[in-house]
Scaffold this active site. Structure first.
Site, mmCIF file in Angstrom:
data_model
loop_
_atom_site.group_PDB
_atom_site.id
_atom_site.type_symbol
_atom_site.label_atom_id
_atom_site.label_comp_id
_atom_site.label_asym_id
_atom_site.label_seq_id
_atom_site.Cartn_x
_atom_site.Cartn_y
_atom_site.Cartn_z
ATOM 1 N N ASP A 1 -19.680 -19.975 34.275
ATOM 2 C CA ASP A 1 -18.944 -19.594 32.426
ATOM 3 C C ASP A 1 -18.438 -18.001 32.479
ATOM 4 O OD1 ASP A 1 -18.278 -21.764 31.619
ATOM 5 O OD2 ASP A 1 -20.367 -22.306 30.360
ATOM 6 N N ARG B 1 -10.430 -21.208 22.117
ATOM 7 C CA ARG B 1 -11.055 -22.052 22.023
ATOM 8 C C ARG B 1 -12.886 -21.404 22.447
ATOM 9 N NH1 ARG B 1 -10.920 -25.438 26.785
ATOM 10 N NH2 ARG B 1 -12.447 -26.197 26.082
ATOM 11 N N CYS C 1 -9.024 -30.722 34.652
ATOM 12 C CA CYS C 1 -8.077 -29.521 33.833
ATOM 13 C C CYS C 1 -8.285 -28.178 34.522
ATOM 14 C CB CYS C 1 -10.005 -29.062 32.782
ATOM 15 S SG CYS C 1 -10.576 -28.587 33.218
ATOM 16 N N ARG D 1 -13.565 -32.656 37.344
ATOM 17 C CA ARG D 1 -14.688 -32.521 36.229
ATOM 18 C C ARG D 1 -14.600 -34.538 36.025
ATOM 19 N NH1 ARG D 1 -14.312 -28.350 31.312
ATOM 20 N NH2 ARG D 1 -15.796 -28.875 31.241
ATOM 21 N N ARG E 1 -12.318 -31.278 26.215
ATOM 22 C CA ARG E 1 -13.334 -32.823 27.138
ATOM 23 C C ARG E 1 -14.396 -32.963 26.852
ATOM 24 N NH1 ARG E 1 -12.517 -33.415 32.220
ATOM 25 N NH2 ARG E 1 -13.988 -33.745 32.228
ATOM 26 N N ILE F 1 -20.057 -24.472 41.510
ATOM 27 C CA ILE F 1 -19.814 -25.598 40.372
ATOM 28 C C ILE F 1 -18.863 -25.704 39.897
ATOM 29 C CG2 ILE F 1 -20.536 -25.935 37.850
ATOM 30 C CD1 ILE F 1 -23.346 -24.853 38.879
ATOM 31 N N LYS G 1 -21.261 -21.552 21.341
ATOM 32 C CA LYS G 1 -19.977 -22.810 21.199
ATOM 33 C C LYS G 1 -20.763 -23.938 21.567
ATOM 34 C CE LYS G 1 -16.791 -23.198 24.706
ATOM 35 N NZ LYS G 1 -16.649 -23.962 25.455
ATOM 36 N N ASN G 2 -21.370 -23.780 23.304
ATOM 37 C CA ASN G 2 -21.425 -25.406 23.991
ATOM 38 C C ASN G 2 -22.806 -25.902 23.419
ATOM 39 O OD1 ASN G 2 -19.532 -24.916 25.343
ATOM 40 N ND2 ASN G 2 -20.363 -24.094 27.082
#
Ligand code: EPZ
Length: 422
Positions: free
Chosen positions: A306, A398, A118, A123, A94, A328, A22-23
């Site tokens: 993550d 998502r 969020c 962020r 985002r 983070i 995804k990223n």
């Protein structure tokens, strides 16, 4: 809305294939805005965030064809008549901010809604904006939108005060069409940043240093299209490996780049999980309850934020006490309260969670709050005794492609159901 109903306590067995990252897909799709030529991606996962990016690119005027069956997307942004990312799309994702750099570089103008805070933290995007200004853009804030304009972006040296993944990606794309050389310092080194650099290189950009702190980019007046196969999703892979471990099962996770997951696999080995790591597979077997280990989230190659929530789910069942430190995001422990409702013993103090392992968890009704928190609740529910209902799984959709189907194929008793919300 949909929910997952999970009957826990079944050890998972079998083989499962990881989808595209995804990223990586999201910045690669945004990079298609840098050229008038068609750009094709293969191994594109079927995710809600990809759908949002498709809508955004279409709203900007690009032609997008997404073959969901084949997992291919072709994007052609021959013209960009409306360089504007509306609030309705940005508020749901985002990562929409990734169009800012390419739009300003290509159209000399962009209007992008400011993303709000969020579930996992404030962020801000101040580092993206500061870097765009350094490249010569004028930035104004108008009614919740960032309006960026320039005559021509000019190469320069930019130092990121903090390591930022999408910030590095945004500015790499902007610099690709800037005049002259841009040197980015204190860059993110994530595999997704490295993949974007490889694709920009295929588009004709002279770029070097990806995967290190410093990336140098020679801007080019016009770029070619690309054809690229998206790399495997390292976070999905980690989630699946932990699913095998937490249920006391034995599974083979395929289509993985194990090098991208070293921080996670080392911790799983420290937790005394049996791992056999092949060139593109990770085989996991849980001979007993895991041993408690501490984790500290850090930018790549450190332990990924993550995977923090999923690892915490595993540690709730560990032998001993583990300390999980989130460095983070300032509010990324929302899953802890839900895990406690299943009988987990967790004390959160600031950015630190002390997790005392318990022998077993009990099924409960659970509420997903963000993408990776949802994954951790699913993992805990797979291991728990009895039934759990994980509500609001649109967060999960998502970023995970058919996670419930993949888990069911491994023997999990998991069903998707509709649910009414007042
Ligand atoms: C990316 O988000 C990922 N998203 C996130 O994936 C991931 O959690 C995160 O990197 C960290 O690895 C995508 O790649 C699309 P950052 P990003 O900028 O780029 C602060 C998931 O579950 N910061 O690296 O938005 C920021 O607040 C997710 O798939 C500033 O202060 O994260 C954070 O504390 C969610 N100002 C830190 O830097 C800025 O301008 C790192 O954030 C930008 C960031």
């Amino acid at each position: 809305m949909e929910a997952l109903i999970i009957q826990g306590g079944v050890p998972l067995h079998g083989k499962v294939r990881v989808g595209g990252a995804k990223n990586s897909v999201l910045p690669l799709m945004a990079a298609a805005l840098l050229t008038t030529e068609p750009c094709t991606l293969e191994n594109v996962p079927h995710l809600r965030d990809v759908n949002t990016m498709v809508k955004l690119l279409m709203a900007l005027g690009a032609r997008v064809e997404w073959d969901r069956e084949k997992g291919t997307i072709t994007i052609q942004a021959q013209e960009i008549p409306h360089p504007e990312a509306p609030y309705d799309l940005v508020k749901t994702m985002r990562a929409s901010v990734l169009v800012l750099g390419p739009l300003v570089a290509r159209c000399q103008r962009a209007k992008v809604s400011l993303p709000g805070g969020c579930a996992i933290g404030v962020r801000p995007i101040d580092l993206h904006l500061k870097a765009m200004e350094k490249l010569g853009a004028r930035i104004d804030l108008e009614e919740g939108y960032v309006v960026a304009t320039c005559r021509q972006l000019l190469g320069t040296t930019i130092y990121f005060d903090k390591v930022t993944v999408t910030g590095t990606e945004n500015i790499m794309m902007a610099a690709a069409l800037a005049r002259g050389e841009t040197v980015l310092e204190n860059c993110a080194k994530e595999p997704e940043v490295q993949e974007l650099a490889r694709v920009l290189r295929n588009m004709g950009v002279r770029i070097e240093g990806e995967g290190t702190d410093t990336i140098c980019i020679q801007g080019t007046p016009s770029l070619r299209g690309y054809h690229h196969t998206v790399m495997p999703d390292r976070i999905e892979a980690a989630t699946l490996v932990i699913a095998g471990a937490i249920t006391g099962g034995e599974i083979n996770v395929t289509h993985v780049v194990p090098r991208h997951l070293e921080a996670v696999t080392r911790k799983l080995q420290e937790a005394e999980m049996d791992l056999a790591i092949g060139p593109d597979t990770i085989h996991v077997k849980a001979p007993q309850r895991p041993r408690a280990v501490d984790i500290n989230t850090l930018p790549y190659p450190g332990f990924p934020t993550d995977v923090q929530a999923q690892f915490m789910a595993l540690m709730t069942l560990a032998r001993g006490t583990s300390v999980i430190t989130e460095n983070i995001f300032e509010n990324r422990f929302l899953h802890a309260a839900e895990l406690k409702r299943m009988g987990a013993d967790i004390k959160v103090n600031g950015n630190r969670a002390v997790v005392k392992g318990v022998e077993s968890l009990k099924g409960a009704p659970l509420m997903a709050t963000d993408l990776r928190a949802s994954a951790s609740l699913v993992l805990a529910a797979l291991a728990a005794r009895g039934e759990s209902r994980v509500s609001r799984i649109y967060h999960l959709d998502r970023g995970y492609e058919r996670l419930d189907e993949k888990l069911r194929a491994l023997g999990a008793r998991i069903e998707r159901t509709k649910e009414e919300w007042p």
